[in-house]
Design a protein around this motif. Sequence first.
Motif, PDB file in Angstrom:
ATOM      1  N   ALA A   1      -0.298  -0.969  -8.908  1.00  0.00           N
ATOM      2  CA  ALA A   1      -1.192  -1.827  -8.133  1.00  0.00           C
ATOM      3  C   ALA A   1      -1.197  -3.225  -8.733  1.00  0.00           C
TER       4      ALA A   1
ATOM      5  N   THR B   1      -1.641 -11.560  -5.154  1.00  0.00           N
ATOM      6  CA  THR B   1      -2.109 -10.345  -4.497  1.00  0.00           C
ATOM      7  C   THR B   1      -3.161  -9.638  -5.348  1.00  0.00           C
TER       8      THR B   1
ATOM      9  N   ARG C   1      -8.607   0.626  -4.894  1.00  0.00           N
ATOM     10  CA  ARG C   1      -8.546   1.964  -4.286  1.00  0.00           C
ATOM     11  C   ARG C   1      -9.870   2.662  -4.559  1.00  0.00           C
TER      12      ARG C   1
ATOM     13  N   PHE D   1      -5.709  -5.717  -5.324  1.00  0.00           N
ATOM     14  CA  PHE D   1      -5.693  -4.347  -4.806  1.00  0.00           C
ATOM     15  C   PHE D   1      -6.893  -3.575  -5.352  1.00  0.00           C
TER      16      PHE D   1
ATOM     17  N   VAL E   1       0.839  -1.202   0.000  1.00  0.00           N
ATOM     18  CA  VAL E   1       0.000   0.000   0.000  1.00  0.00           C
ATOM     19  C   VAL E   1       0.873   1.251   0.000  1.00  0.00           C
TER      20      VAL E   1
ATOM     21  N   ALA F   1      -5.637  -3.987   0.166  1.00  0.00           N
ATOM     22  CA  ALA F   1      -4.691  -4.922  -0.449  1.00  0.00           C
ATOM     23  C   ALA F   1      -4.896  -6.284   0.188  1.00  0.00           C
TER      24      ALA F   1
ATOM     25  N   PHE G   1      -7.567   2.300   0.648  1.00  0.00           N
ATOM     26  CA  PHE G   1      -6.749   1.304  -0.030  1.00  0.00           C
ATOM     27  C   PHE G   1      -7.033  -0.064   0.595  1.00  0.00           C
TER      28      PHE G   1
END
Length: 339
Positions: free
Chosen positions: A58, A172, A176, A174, A48, A156, A154
């Motif tokens: 990202a 991963t 926003r 992500f 982040v 994650a 954010f």
Amino acid sequence: MYNRRALALTLAVALIGFLGTSMQAQENRRPQRSKLEQQDIDTLVQLVNGVAAGTQPAPSEVGVTWVGNHYLKTDSGRTYVPFTVNVDRRALGKKEVSMYVRAVSKAAAPAAPAGQAAPTTVTFPWDDINFIDVPDNGRVARALVLPPGEYDVFIALKERATDERNAAPGKTGFVRETLTVPSFEGSLQSSSVIVAANVEVLDKPLSDEQQRLNPYTFGSLKIDPMLTQQFPKAGELNVFFWIYGVQPDANKKPDLTIEYNFHQKTADGEKYFNRTPPQALNAQTLPPEFDVTSQDLFGNQGVPLASFPAGDYRLEITITDKLSGSTVKKDVPFTVAGS
């Protein structure tokens, strides 16, 4: 199915304040973490940091989308913000993930006074870590508690770390989102309108940890929010909201009316379709012990959609405080699908 009249009588006095207190207390508690948990925390925090600073892109291995959120008042002056994200479950190799949530104010931070060094540690209005199992449908709901203002949120996540030798790094994802968090202090106002897919009245309130996992639970009322605006003709439009800043009479009672007017969108523009009988919240309809100076009012209406032709509609909710003369309106767009 629940008894709507009984629900209105018992939850007209429902308070949201305990939610903010409970959530903030949990966020402030920092339990001892295992080595693997701390490893995931460090990875997500650094991720982040990098994305927020623009020094790294990202990640997109696991799709994460912001589905929606709502705003409700707490008794601390902060705003309770339950939200839902959708995680691409198919992209995950396993359901066990670590999820980090951070809110950052978009307001410029004040400069350090002359002669003083800038602080070496940064605190955020909200940051929290969750170790969860992503359900098959990918929907994950959590909540933040924030002062009024504009924020970047954010989120994650990564597949949970394991102690397996030579294990591949976890995938991963992500997302926003920018939020403008309102203040509910002052004159007549309403929370966000929550459109419910399912409703359950619980025998008792949830524990703090259960509340964290079920952020759309308010006292004994558990709501599964509708995540789409489209309904089948056999369905029901079921709305819930709280009302704040009501003028009391000499006996600390309100005198409100709530109107529900439906408008249909046509090729020639919008036209009135129908309405339900107005609801009255006053000394005659509320429990004798109700005190509007210390308790928030609760609104609810459910309307079967069988008589609605397929098409697009707007529900206009009008809340009128007869004592202050104030009026608040809320719009709920929705679509009735063809059979």
